[in-house]
Write a protein that holds these residues in place. Structure first.
Motif, mmCIF file in Angstrom:
data_model
loop_
_atom_site.group_PDB
_atom_site.id
_atom_site.type_symbol
_atom_site.label_atom_id
_atom_site.label_comp_id
_atom_site.label_asym_id
_atom_site.label_seq_id
_atom_site.Cartn_x
_atom_site.Cartn_y
_atom_site.Cartn_z
ATOM 1 N N ASN B 165 0.612 -1.012 -0.406
ATOM 2 C CA ASN B 165 0.011 -0.009 0.224
ATOM 3 C C ASN B 165 0.680 1.575 0.176
ATOM 4 N N ALA B 166 2.003 0.917 0.305
ATOM 5 C CA ALA B 166 2.673 2.265 0.470
ATOM 6 C C ALA B 166 4.326 2.179 -0.115
ATOM 7 N N GLY B 167 4.940 3.159 -0.012
ATOM 8 C CA GLY B 167 6.675 2.761 -0.325
ATOM 9 C C GLY B 167 7.361 2.854 0.364
ATOM 10 N N TRP B 168 8.673 3.320 0.400
ATOM 11 C CA TRP B 168 9.691 3.332 1.950
ATOM 12 C C TRP B 168 9.366 3.793 3.212
ATOM 13 N N TRP B 169 9.019 3.333 3.943
ATOM 14 C CA TRP B 169 9.284 3.755 5.455
ATOM 15 C C TRP B 169 10.065 3.320 5.751
ATOM 16 N N ILE B 178 7.282 7.156 6.408
ATOM 17 C CA ILE B 178 6.272 7.095 5.080
ATOM 18 C C ILE B 178 6.891 7.462 3.496
ATOM 19 N N SER B 179 6.706 6.790 2.874
ATOM 20 C CA SER B 179 7.141 7.652 1.570
ATOM 21 C C SER B 179 5.585 6.841 0.644
ATOM 22 N N GLU B 180 5.347 8.116 -0.326
ATOM 23 C CA GLU B 180 4.241 7.356 -1.220
ATOM 24 C C GLU B 180 4.849 6.588 -1.875
ATOM 25 N N ARG B 181 4.393 5.958 -3.012
ATOM 26 C CA ARG B 181 4.791 5.442 -4.309
ATOM 27 C C ARG B 181 4.975 6.250 -5.479
ATOM 28 N N PRO B 182 5.799 5.836 -6.191
ATOM 29 C CA PRO B 182 5.888 6.439 -7.592
ATOM 30 C C PRO B 182 4.397 6.445 -8.359
ATOM 31 N N VAL B 183 4.402 7.982 -8.992
ATOM 32 C CA VAL B 183 3.557 8.465 -9.558
ATOM 33 C C VAL B 183 3.696 7.576 -11.289
ATOM 34 N N ASP B 184 4.637 7.763 -11.855
ATOM 35 C CA ASP B 184 5.497 7.496 -13.016
ATOM 36 C C ASP B 184 6.198 6.525 -13.201
ATOM 37 N N LEU B 185 6.054 5.301 -13.894
ATOM 38 C CA LEU B 185 7.338 4.429 -13.617
ATOM 39 C C LEU B 185 7.262 3.816 -14.948
ATOM 40 N N HIS B 186 8.225 3.849 -15.978
ATOM 41 C CA HIS B 186 8.530 2.692 -16.876
ATOM 42 C C HIS B 186 10.207 2.413 -17.447
ATOM 43 N N ARG B 187 9.469 0.985 -17.906
ATOM 44 C CA ARG B 187 10.314 -0.055 -17.746
ATOM 45 C C ARG B 187 10.266 -0.620 -19.178
ATOM 46 N N ASP B 188 11.593 -1.383 -19.181
ATOM 47 C CA ASP B 188 11.669 -2.192 -20.547
ATOM 48 C C ASP B 188 10.962 -3.797 -20.563
ATOM 49 N N GLU B 189 11.219 -4.420 -21.369
ATOM 50 C CA GLU B 189 10.979 -5.533 -21.557
ATOM 51 C C GLU B 189 11.404 -6.187 -20.518
ATOM 52 N N ALA B 190 12.875 -6.106 -19.933
ATOM 53 C CA ALA B 190 14.127 -6.636 -19.043
ATOM 54 C C ALA B 190 13.682 -6.227 -17.553
ATOM 55 N N GLY B 191 12.909 -5.145 -17.442
ATOM 56 C CA GLY B 191 12.488 -4.414 -16.178
ATOM 57 C C GLY B 191 13.055 -3.083 -16.265
ATOM 58 N N ARG B 192 14.389 -3.015 -16.796
ATOM 59 C CA ARG B 192 14.891 -1.852 -16.172
ATOM 60 C C ARG B 192 14.476 -0.494 -16.540
#
Lengths: 108, 333
Positions: B165-169, B178-192
Motif C-alpha cells: 500500500n505504500a513506498g519506503w518507510w 513513510i513515503s508515497e509510491r511513484p506516480v510514474d514508472l516506465h520499464r523495458d521488457e527486461a525490467g530496466r
C-alpha cells in the motif's frame, strides 16, 4: 536446436546433464501451471512449456536453465508460433546483446 | 510461483498510497515485533522528501528497523530453512524471490543513488544521507523477500501490508516516516528503467530518475534526442551517451543516412559495421523475426555484437553464447 524469439533451446544427451540435476526438484510452475523459460516484465508475455516436465535453474536470474521433458512438450508464447519439442533434456539460453564493458540480456 | 506475479505487480505499483491500510500495516508490524505502536506516522511525497523529513525528526527515538524488519525475516528464513532443508529452501527462493530480486534490487539502488545525488550539496553530506537510507524499509521494493515468505505464516503480515500500500518507510521508536509510491514508472521488457521522452521514474513532488534501457542519463539529454542528427551522434565524446543516441536514433536510420554498406550477409541475417572515431566500432546483426506480426510484416531488429565479429552467423551465434558453426536451429519462430 530450436529458437523462439530471444530464447534458444538446445537438445542435450542425458550424459551431458550434470549429475546433481538428474533428480533435483524443479522450479515451481506459474499460476497457469506452466514452466516459464523467460518472462517479459512489462507485457507479462512468457516463453513457457505446458505439460509434464521439470525446469532447473543452473545459475543467475537469466539462466542458463536445464529443461527435462520426459514426454516431450510445446513451447508457447503470446507473439510467437508454438514449437514442439521431442522428449529429452534441453539447455535453455536467453539471447544477449553486446555493450562495451557489459553484456545485456535481450527481452522480446 | 503462485505469489510471484502478485508481488511482481506490487514492486511495480504506482499511484497514491492507501494511507490507512499502510498505517494499519505499520502498527501491526510494530505489535508483531513486540513494540509499542509509534506515536506519529508522517507521510512524505518521495524517498527524497522522506530522508529530509527523517533528518529533521526530533524525539523519534532510535531506529527499530532491526526489530521490525530484519529480525522477523531472519527468524522466518531460519524456520523455513529448517523445515525445507537446504535444497528445499534454495528451490523455494529460486522460484519466488530470485525471480524478482534482480529488477527490484537494481531499482532500489537507483533510487538511493538519486536521493544521495539530490541531497548532497557538499561531499561531506553524503555519508549522512546514506546513513538515513540504511534505516529504510523498502516497502514495495522488498517484494522479492515478501514473495518467498507469502502464504507460509502470518508473522510478516504487517510488513506485507505496508509493502502493498505504500513506498519506503523509516521505523523509529516513537515515529514513522513513510513515503508515497511513484506516480510514474516506465520499464523495458527486461525490467530496466527506460523512457525516451520523460522521467522513467517520478514521484509526485518531482523527484525523478531518467534512464534509457537502464542506463542513467541526464534529463537535458533526453530533450536533445528528438533533434538528433548523424553529425551530432558522431560528435558526442561520451561513448555511453553515444550508444544511447545510436539506439534512440535507430541503427537502421543511421546506417542508411551514413551510406553504410553491409559487411556480411547470410541466411541468419546481415552484419553491419559503424566506425566511430576514438572508440570501438559498433557492429550489429540485423535479423528478421521469424513469426510475422499480426499485419503480416516481419519485424526487423538490430543486436549489437562484439567488434571482432566477422559474419552474420557468428554474430547471431554470439548472442546465444555459441560459436558460428554450433548455431543451427532446426526450427525457429
Amino acid at each position: 536446436m530450436y529458437r523462439q524469439g530471444d530464447v534458444l533451446i538446445m537438445a542435450l544427451e542425458e550424459s551431458e546433464v550434470p549429475a546433481q540435476f538428474l533428480d533435483a526438484p524443479g522450479e515451481l510452475r506459474d499460476g497457469r501451471g506452466r514452466l516459464v523459460l523467460a518472462l517479459g516484465e512489462v507485457t507479462g508475455h512468457a516463453h513457457a512449456v505446458q505439460g509434464p516436465g521439470r525446469l532447473l535453474r543452473e545459475a543467475g536470474p537469466f539462466g542458463p536453465m536445464l529443461l527435462h521433458l520426459p514426454e516431450g512438450g510445446r513451447v508457447v508464447h503470446e507473439e510467437h508460433a508454438v514449437i514442439a519439442l521431442p522428449k529429452g533434456w534441453f539447455r535453455v539460453v536467453r539471447q544477449r546483446e553486446y555493450a562495451p564493458g557489459a553484456v545485456r540480456i535481450v527481452a522480446d | 510461483m503462485q505469489y510471484v506475479n502478485d508481488w511482481r505487480a506490487v514492486a511495480a505499483q504506482t499511484g497514491e498510497a492507501d494511507r490507512s491500510a499502510a498505517e494499519e500495516g505499520v502498527r501491526l508490524a510494530y505489535r508483531s515485533a513486540g513494540l509499542a505502536e509509534p506515536e506519529r506516522i508522517i507521510w512524505a511525497d518521495s524517498p527524497r522528501a522522506a530522508v529530509e523529513t527523517v533528518e529533521k525528526l526530533t524525539d523519534a527515538g532510535r531506529s527499530v528497523r532491526e526489530e521490525v524488519r530484519t529480525r522477523p525475516w531472519a527468524e522466518e528464513r531460519r524456520r523455513m530453512y529448517d523445515e525445507l532443508g537446504p535444497a528445499g529452501w534454495s528451490a523455494l527462493w529460486s522460484a519466488t524471490g530470485a525471480q524478482l530480486w534482480e529488477t527490484t534490487a537494481a531499482l532500489a539502488e537507483r533510487i538511493r543513488t538519486g536521493v544521495v545525488a539530490e541531497l548532497t550539496t557538499v561531499p561531506e553530506d553524503e555519508s549522512d544521507v546514506r546513513l538515513v537510507l540504511l534505516d529504510a524499509v523498502l516497502g514495495q521494493h522488498d517484494a522479492a523477500w515478501l514473495a518467498a515468505f507469502d502464504g507460509r505464516g502470518d508473522r510478516l503480515t504487517g510488513l506485507a501490508r505496508v509493502a502493498r500500500n505504500a513506498g519506503w518507510w523509516w521505523p523509529y521508536e516513537r515515529a514513522v516516516v513513510i513515503s508515497e509510491r511513484p506516480v510514474d514508472l516506465h520499464r523495458d521488457e527486461a525490467g530496466r528503467l527506460d523512457r525516451g521522452d520523460g522521467p522513467a521514474l517520478a514521484y509526485r513532488d518531482g523527484f525523478a530518475l531518467y534512464a534509457w534501457r537502464g542506463m542513467p542519463v541526464p534529463a537535458e539529454f533526453l530533450d536533445e534526442l528528438a533533434a538528433l542528427t548523424p553529425e551530432r551522434i558522431r560528435a558526442e565524446d561520451n561513448a555511453e551517451l553515444r550508444r544511447v543516441m545510436l539506439e534512440y536514433y535507430g541503427y537502421d536510420r543511421y546506417l542508411s543516412e551514413s551510406g553504410a554498406e553491409p559487411v556480411h550477409r547470410d541466411e541468419t541475417g546481415i552484419l553491419w559495421r559503424i566506425p566511430l572515431d576514438g572508440d570501438e566500432d559498433v557492429v550489429t546483426v540485423e535479423v528478421v523475426n521469424s513469426t510475422p506480426e499480426p499485419d503480416g510484416t516481419c519485424r526487423t531488429y538490430w543486436l549489437r555484437v562484439p567488434p571482432g565479429t566477422r559474419t552474420a552467423r557468428a554474430g547471431v551465434a554470439w548472442t546465444f553464447g555459441l560459436d558460428a558453426d554450433a548455431y543451427a536451429p532446426a526450427r525457429q519462430t
